[in-house]
Design a protein around this motif. Structure first.
Motif, PDB file in Angstrom:
ATOM      1  N   PHE A 193       0.835  -1.205   0.000  1.00  0.00           N
ATOM      2  CA  PHE A 193       0.000   0.000   0.000  1.00  0.00           C
ATOM      3  C   PHE A 193       0.870   1.255   0.000  1.00  0.00           C
ATOM      4  O   PHE A 193       0.673   2.159  -0.833  1.00  0.00           O
ATOM      5  N   LEU A 194       1.841   1.299   0.906  1.00  0.00           N
ATOM      6  CA  LEU A 194       2.703   2.496   0.966  1.00  0.00           C
ATOM      7  C   LEU A 194       3.562   2.615  -0.291  1.00  0.00           C
ATOM      8  O   LEU A 194       3.825   3.716  -0.770  1.00  0.00           O
ATOM      9  N   LYS A 195       3.986   1.465  -0.836  1.00  0.00           N
ATOM     10  CA  LYS A 195       4.782   1.510  -2.073  1.00  0.00           C
ATOM     11  C   LYS A 195       3.944   2.059  -3.226  1.00  0.00           C
ATOM     12  O   LYS A 195       4.417   2.888  -4.011  1.00  0.00           O
ATOM     13  N   HIS A 196       2.681   1.632  -3.301  1.00  0.00           N
ATOM     14  CA  HIS A 196       1.811   2.114  -4.389  1.00  0.00           C
ATOM     15  C   HIS A 196       1.486   3.602  -4.233  1.00  0.00           C
ATOM     16  O   HIS A 196       1.396   4.335  -5.228  1.00  0.00           O
ATOM     17  N   VAL A 197       1.312   4.041  -2.982  1.00  0.00           N
ATOM     18  CA  VAL A 197       1.096   5.481  -2.752  1.00  0.00           C
ATOM     19  C   VAL A 197       2.307   6.250  -3.281  1.00  0.00           C
ATOM     20  O   VAL A 197       2.179   7.257  -3.992  1.00  0.00           O
TER      21      VAL A 197
END
Lengths: 206, 206
Positions: free
Chosen positions: A140-144
């Motif tokens: 999730f944080l990588k995609h953000v």
């Protein structure tokens, strides 16, 4: 939205090992297929590609199976690199998803749907060729970060139903409580039912 | 909505025992207060009654503390029995809640916000005197049944953020990932950080 495609990664054999010993290997396979059917139902009317680890019958008019023996991220990124049609990527183990969730995902840029534990359970890409996926770990944080780096408008869809991926025996309680059609029916058919522990719900087999 | 009241049950001492041994008793108390502050922030502008197990300073203009040494369900039901003003009940351990969630809860009847594991993390009652609460165990299904029995229109708010009550060490990861102001700052101040396990995120102390 007129033309939208969807990709659903699906692992059949050897999937959902954390549901052992609660479910046998055959039951895990049948349950995975039941969850997939619930997910496909939410995608009705959309052209779906199931990226599967082996051939099987999806029993679903609007979904065709494509074999993917390779790394999921590599395959997805190869797929979206030249794709300009708005595309959804939806995990196959989120049976609580409904059709209205899919419509909520449509946006002008990227929509991310967080999973519990930092994962990503679904992505919508208005222009897939401008994005790159990086599943596993804190995806999730990588995609953000990827959306921000590439200057793509970002929408985060806050959904309990879509955040619920079914991995562990306790997750089966969510299926029995919120009762998506195929996966709930399957669990009931093999005698799985809710049990009431000291402070939180669990499941047992009758 | 013009006049809305809110009730926030809050246990301070001896709370969050499942976060031991990861957090000490003092840290659990401080963390509980930090989560409460995040919840109160989402309720800004609403008259809030904190139903607390002991006196403390809420440090918040719009919230007053009322002592409740009794059973939570009994106290809440006694409170709402004669109440006709639209009222929210919001748990104090859902720090990912934001102000827009509160507005999403307003409805013509009852709004329920499911927690993971069959609980209920928040309720909105247009006319509290027509409802009855029954927290603990599978309270979500019990609340659905009560609304249906009483013929009250029912809305279910599907929110990952509001479904996330922080009880166990693994739940702390959600706080660090989605970072609500006070509770995330508190965890960071005592050195809690994300760690990457084999297949799912956890937390560790630095």
């Amino acid at each position: 939205m007129r033309a939208v495609k969807a990709v659903v990664p699906f692992k059949m054999r050897g999937a959902k090992t954390r549901l052992a010993p609660f479910l046998s290997p055959d039951e895990r396979m049948a349950f995975s297929k039941a969850m997939l059917r619930d997910v496909l139902h939410s995608l009705k009317g959309i052209e779906v590609t199931i990226l599967a680890t082996e051939e099987f019958d999806s029993e679903c008019d609007w979904a065709h199976v494509r074999l993917n023996p390779h790394d999921l991220n590599a395959t997805l990124n190869e797929y979206i690199r030249r794709e300009r049609t708005p595309t959804l990527i939806v995990m196959s183990d989120i049976p609580l998803i409904q059709e209205w969730h899919v419509h909520e995902m449509y946006s002008d840029g990227i929509t991310l749907v967080p999973a519990r534990g930092g994962g990503t359970n679904a992505i919508f890409m208005r222009d897939p060729s401008r994005f790159k996926v990086d599943f596993y770990e804190v995806s999730f944080l990588k995609h953000v970060a990827i959306a921000n780096e590439r200057g793509l408008p970002l929408k985060i869809l806050d959904s309990f139903c879509m955040s619920t991926d079914v991995d562990k025996p306790e997750d089966l309680a969510e299926v029995l409580i919120h009762c998506p059609k195929h996966s709930c029916a399957y669990l009931r058919s093999i005698g799985v039912r809710l049990s009431y522990g000291k402070s939180r719900m669990g499941v047992e087999r009758g």
